[in-house]
Design a protein around this motif. Structure first.
Motif, PDB file in Angstrom:
ATOM      1  N   UNK A  77       0.848  -1.196   0.000  1.00 16.34           N
ATOM      2  CA  UNK A  77       0.000   0.000   0.000  1.00 16.34           C
ATOM      3  C   UNK A  77       0.879   1.240   0.000  1.00 16.34           C
ATOM      4  N   UNK A  78       0.298   2.404  -0.309  1.00 16.19           N
ATOM      5  CA  UNK A  78       1.091   3.639  -0.286  1.00 16.19           C
ATOM      6  C   UNK A  78       1.710   3.869   1.086  1.00 16.19           C
ATOM      7  N   UNK A  79       2.919   4.444   1.116  1.00 18.31           N
ATOM      8  CA  UNK A  79       3.585   4.694   2.396  1.00 18.31           C
ATOM      9  C   UNK A  79       2.867   5.755   3.211  1.00 18.31           C
ATOM     10  N   UNK A  80       3.140   5.750   4.494  1.00 20.13           N
ATOM     11  CA  UNK A  80       2.580   6.721   5.430  1.00 20.13           C
ATOM     12  C   UNK A  80       3.727   7.558   5.979  1.00 20.13           C
ATOM     13  N   UNK A  81       3.560   8.866   5.988  1.00 17.75           N
ATOM     14  CA  UNK A  81       4.572   9.769   6.534  1.00 17.75           C
ATOM     15  C   UNK A  81       4.056  10.465   7.773  1.00 17.75           C
ATOM     16  N   UNK A  82       4.874  10.496   8.797  1.00 16.69           N
ATOM     17  CA  UNK A  82       4.510  11.141  10.055  1.00 16.69           C
ATOM     18  C   UNK A  82       5.625  12.109  10.439  1.00 16.69           C
ATOM     19  N   UNK A  83       5.260  13.362  10.655  1.00 16.35           N
ATOM     20  CA  UNK A  83       6.209  14.354  11.148  1.00 16.35           C
ATOM     21  C   UNK A  83       5.817  14.670  12.584  1.00 16.35           C
ATOM     22  N   UNK A  84       6.735  14.419  13.509  1.00 18.38           N
ATOM     23  CA  UNK A  84       6.518  14.743  14.914  1.00 18.38           C
ATOM     24  C   UNK A  84       7.393  15.935  15.247  1.00 18.38           C
ATOM     25  N   UNK A  85       6.767  17.013  15.698  1.00 20.70           N
ATOM     26  CA  UNK A  85       7.498  18.251  15.972  1.00 20.70           C
ATOM     27  C   UNK A  85       7.163  18.776  17.361  1.00 20.70           C
ATOM     28  N   UNK A  86       8.061  19.588  17.893  1.00 26.75           N
ATOM     29  CA  UNK A  86       7.835  20.188  19.205  1.00 26.75           C
ATOM     30  C   UNK A  86       6.689  21.184  19.164  1.00 26.75           C
ATOM     31  N   UNK A  87       6.429  21.764  17.986  1.00 25.38           N
ATOM     32  CA  UNK A  87       5.351  22.733  17.849  1.00 25.38           C
ATOM     33  C   UNK A  87       4.896  22.746  16.395  1.00 25.38           C
ATOM     34  N   UNK A  88       3.669  23.172  16.170  1.00 21.81           N
ATOM     35  CA  UNK A  88       3.161  23.281  14.806  1.00 21.81           C
ATOM     36  C   UNK A  88       2.098  24.365  14.731  1.00 21.81           C
ATOM     37  N   UNK A  89       1.973  24.940  13.556  1.00 20.47           N
ATOM     38  CA  UNK A  89       0.946  25.927  13.272  1.00 20.47           C
ATOM     39  C   UNK A  89      -0.082  25.229  12.386  1.00 20.47           C
ATOM     40  N   UNK A  90      -1.273  25.000  12.923  1.00 17.61           N
ATOM     41  CA  UNK A  90      -2.288  24.228  12.208  1.00 17.61           C
ATOM     42  C   UNK A  90      -2.649  24.828  10.856  1.00 17.61           C
ATOM     43  N   UNK A  91      -2.728  26.159  10.771  1.00 16.28           N
ATOM     44  CA  UNK A  91      -3.095  26.807   9.509  1.00 16.28           C
ATOM     45  C   UNK A  91      -2.003  26.588   8.465  1.00 16.28           C
ATOM     46  N   UNK A  92      -0.739  26.753   8.859  1.00 14.88           N
ATOM     47  CA  UNK A  92       0.363  26.523   7.934  1.00 14.88           C
ATOM     48  C   UNK A  92       0.365  25.076   7.453  1.00 14.88           C
TER      49      UNK A  92
END
Length: 139
Positions: A77-92
């Motif tokens: 199946x297509x791969x899954x990508x996960x970015x784990x960050x200390x902070x994120x801007x939901x709109x960006x």
């Protein structure tokens, strides 16, 4: 590593740490790569110490393309990508992932659980937001 895999749940097979992807003689490195034997797909995890940037999302999308086109075999199946960050801007994140594969996820991590009062406040804020959205949509 064993404890980390157990936290992820069953089905994860560790492929590599700082997994090298060579594209047009340029090297890139995915922080963690797994293969999920039940979902039959690669899972690429990128760890960010600071706030996630749009460049990080574009890079992960490139990793997904690489694994989909060069590493997947018949039946995967297509791969899954996960970015784990200390902070994120939901709109960006929403803008940066517009029109991209739905298998790319960006999440904020915390080293410690927040206090109970903070959790209650976060849950109440989210419930209020959902209730407000529901009322607006039914008008």
């Amino acid at each position: 590593m064993e404890d980390f895999l157990l936290e992820l749940g069953k089905g994860f097979a560790f492929i590599g740490r700082q997994y090298r992807l060579t594209i047009d003689n340029d090297d890139y490195y995915a922080d963690l790569v797994f293969y999920h034997v039940i979902l039959k797909c690669y899972v690429i995890i990128d760890l960010k110490r600071g706030k996630v940037k749009h460049e990080d999302i574009g890079q992960m999308n490139m990793y997904l393309g690489y694994f989909a086109m060069d590493k997947n075999t018949e039946g995967d199946n297509p791969p899954i990508g996960i970015i784990l960050a200390a902070d994120k801007n939901d709109v960006m994140v929403q803008y940066a992932t517009y029109g991209m594969d739905a298998n790319l996820f960006v999440a904020k991590y915390q080293l410690y659980l927040p206090e109970i009062s903070e959790l209650k406040s976060l849950v109440q804020t989210e419930l209020d937001r959902l209730n407000s959205k529901t009322r607006t949509e039914t008008k």
